[in-house]
Motif scaffolding. Structure first.
Motif, short mmCIF file in Angstrom:
data_model
loop_
_atom_site.label_atom_id
_atom_site.label_comp_id
_atom_site.label_asym_id
_atom_site.label_seq_id
_atom_site.Cartn_x
_atom_site.Cartn_y
_atom_site.Cartn_z
N CYS A 52 0.82 -1.23 0.00
CA CYS A 52 0.00 0.00 0.00
C CYS A 52 0.84 1.27 0.00
CB CYS A 52 -0.91 0.02 1.24
SG CYS A 52 -2.06 -1.35 1.33
N LEU A 53 2.16 1.12 0.11
CA LEU A 53 3.05 2.25 0.32
C LEU A 53 3.85 2.63 -0.91
CD1 LEU A 53 4.64 1.06 3.70
CD2 LEU A 53 2.56 2.44 3.39
N VAL A 80 -12.44 9.98 6.03
CA VAL A 80 -12.84 11.19 5.32
C VAL A 80 -11.82 11.44 4.22
CG1 VAL A 80 -13.28 13.66 5.51
CG2 VAL A 80 -13.87 12.15 7.41
N GLU A 81 -12.31 11.73 3.03
CA GLU A 81 -11.42 11.95 1.89
C GLU A 81 -11.69 13.30 1.25
OE1 GLU A 81 -10.02 9.57 -2.14
OE2 GLU A 81 -11.85 8.96 -1.12
N GLU A 82 -10.60 14.01 0.99
CA GLU A 82 -10.69 15.26 0.22
C GLU A 82 -9.48 15.31 -0.68
OE1 GLU A 82 -10.79 20.07 0.76
OE2 GLU A 82 -11.70 18.83 2.31
N GLY A 83 -9.73 15.24 -1.97
CA GLY A 83 -8.63 15.21 -2.92
C GLY A 83 -7.75 14.00 -2.68
N ASN A 84 -6.45 14.24 -2.48
CA ASN A 84 -5.51 13.13 -2.27
C ASN A 84 -5.18 12.94 -0.78
OD1 ASN A 84 -4.02 15.47 -2.00
ND2 ASN A 84 -2.24 14.69 -3.08
N VAL A 85 -6.03 13.46 0.10
CA VAL A 85 -5.84 13.32 1.54
C VAL A 85 -6.98 12.48 2.12
CG1 VAL A 85 -5.71 14.52 3.77
CG2 VAL A 85 -4.59 15.51 1.75
N ILE A 86 -6.60 11.50 2.94
CA ILE A 86 -7.60 10.69 3.65
C ILE A 86 -7.27 10.75 5.14
CG2 ILE A 86 -8.51 8.37 4.04
CD1 ILE A 86 -8.09 7.79 1.14
N ILE A 87 -8.30 10.97 5.93
CA ILE A 87 -8.15 10.99 7.38
C ILE A 87 -8.90 9.80 7.95
CG2 ILE A 87 -8.61 12.27 9.51
CD1 ILE A 87 -8.37 14.83 7.78
N PHE A 94 -3.36 10.60 5.84
CA PHE A 94 -2.65 9.96 4.73
C PHE A 94 -2.62 10.90 3.53
CE2 PHE A 94 -4.60 6.56 7.17
CZ PHE A 94 -3.62 5.58 7.23
N LEU A 95 -1.45 11.07 2.95
CA LEU A 95 -1.31 11.76 1.67
C LEU A 95 -1.10 10.67 0.63
CD1 LEU A 95 -1.02 14.37 0.03
CD2 LEU A 95 1.44 14.29 0.57
N MET A 96 -1.99 10.61 -0.34
CA MET A 96 -1.97 9.56 -1.35
C MET A 96 -1.35 10.07 -2.65
SD MET A 96 -3.43 7.20 0.45
CE MET A 96 -3.75 5.90 -0.74
N GLU A 97 -0.66 9.17 -3.35
CA GLU A 97 -0.12 9.49 -4.66
C GLU A 97 -0.14 8.22 -5.51
OE1 GLU A 97 4.31 10.19 -5.70
OE2 GLU A 97 3.45 12.20 -5.33
N GLU A 149 -2.49 6.04 -5.96
CA GLU A 149 -3.12 4.95 -5.20
C GLU A 149 -2.14 4.24 -4.26
OE1 GLU A 149 -5.35 2.56 -7.95
OE2 GLU A 149 -6.72 4.20 -8.39
N LYS A 150 -1.18 5.00 -3.74
CA LYS A 150 -0.23 4.51 -2.73
C LYS A 150 -0.15 5.56 -1.62
CE LYS A 150 1.55 0.88 -4.98
NZ LYS A 150 1.48 -0.47 -4.52
N ILE A 151 0.20 5.09 -0.43
CA ILE A 151 0.39 6.01 0.69
C ILE A 151 1.77 6.64 0.55
CG2 ILE A 151 0.59 6.22 3.19
CD1 ILE A 151 -1.28 3.68 3.33
N LYS A 152 1.79 7.93 0.33
CA LYS A 152 3.03 8.69 0.14
C LYS A 152 3.56 9.22 1.47
CE LYS A 152 5.99 11.19 -2.35
NZ LYS A 152 7.07 10.60 -3.09
N GLN A 153 2.61 9.65 2.33
CA GLN A 153 2.99 10.19 3.62
C GLN A 153 1.88 9.89 4.63
OE1 GLN A 153 4.26 14.24 3.48
NE2 GLN A 153 4.28 14.48 5.70
#
Length: 122
Positions: free
Chosen positions: A26-27, A68-75, A98-101, A103-107
């Motif tokens: 996932c990373l 909760v998702e907004e753009g490429n951020v999921i909480i 989570f900062l997504m890029e 479809e992977k967890i970037k941060q």
């Protein structure tokens, strides 16, 4: 459910099962995992070492209360319980950002608050 939320669900499932390959899939390769004031891990190898923290035994019980998702951020908001090697118990609530890029967890920035006094970070 969005693809990014599915990745977070898979990631959390991996932690519940202590399944390193599932979590690592996932990373992003250069993932950053930070718990402000506690640690900052960079890259999959460092992340992998923290999956089963040496202070804990067994598999954690993780419940997600909200995604909760907004753009490429999921909480992800939830709770976690676990047993420590010293016999203490972890009973905590968390908020993971989570900062997504691609479809992977970037941060990942993790905020954790313990609900008991028998657990300390060392």
């Amino acid at each position: 459910m969005s693809e990014n939320k599915k990745i977070i669900e898979k990631y959390m499932e991996g932690f519940r099962e202590s399944d390193h390959p599932k979590i690592l899939s996932c990373l992003a390769d250069d993932v950053i995992w930070e718990m402000p004031g506690v640690y900052k891990h960079i890259g999959k190898e460092e992340f992998d070492k923290e999956i089963e923290n040496e202070n804990f035994v067994g598999k954690p019980k993780i419940q997600i209360k909200r995604l909760v998702e907004e753009g490429n951020v999921i909480i992800a908001e939830g709770s976690v319980q676990g047993e420590m090697i010293n016999g203490n118990k972890l009973d905590a609530v968390f908020c993971d950002v989570f900062l997504m890029e691609n479809e992977k967890i970037k941060q990942l920035t993790s905020y954790l608050m313990t609900l008991n006094t028998s657990m300390t970070f060392q």
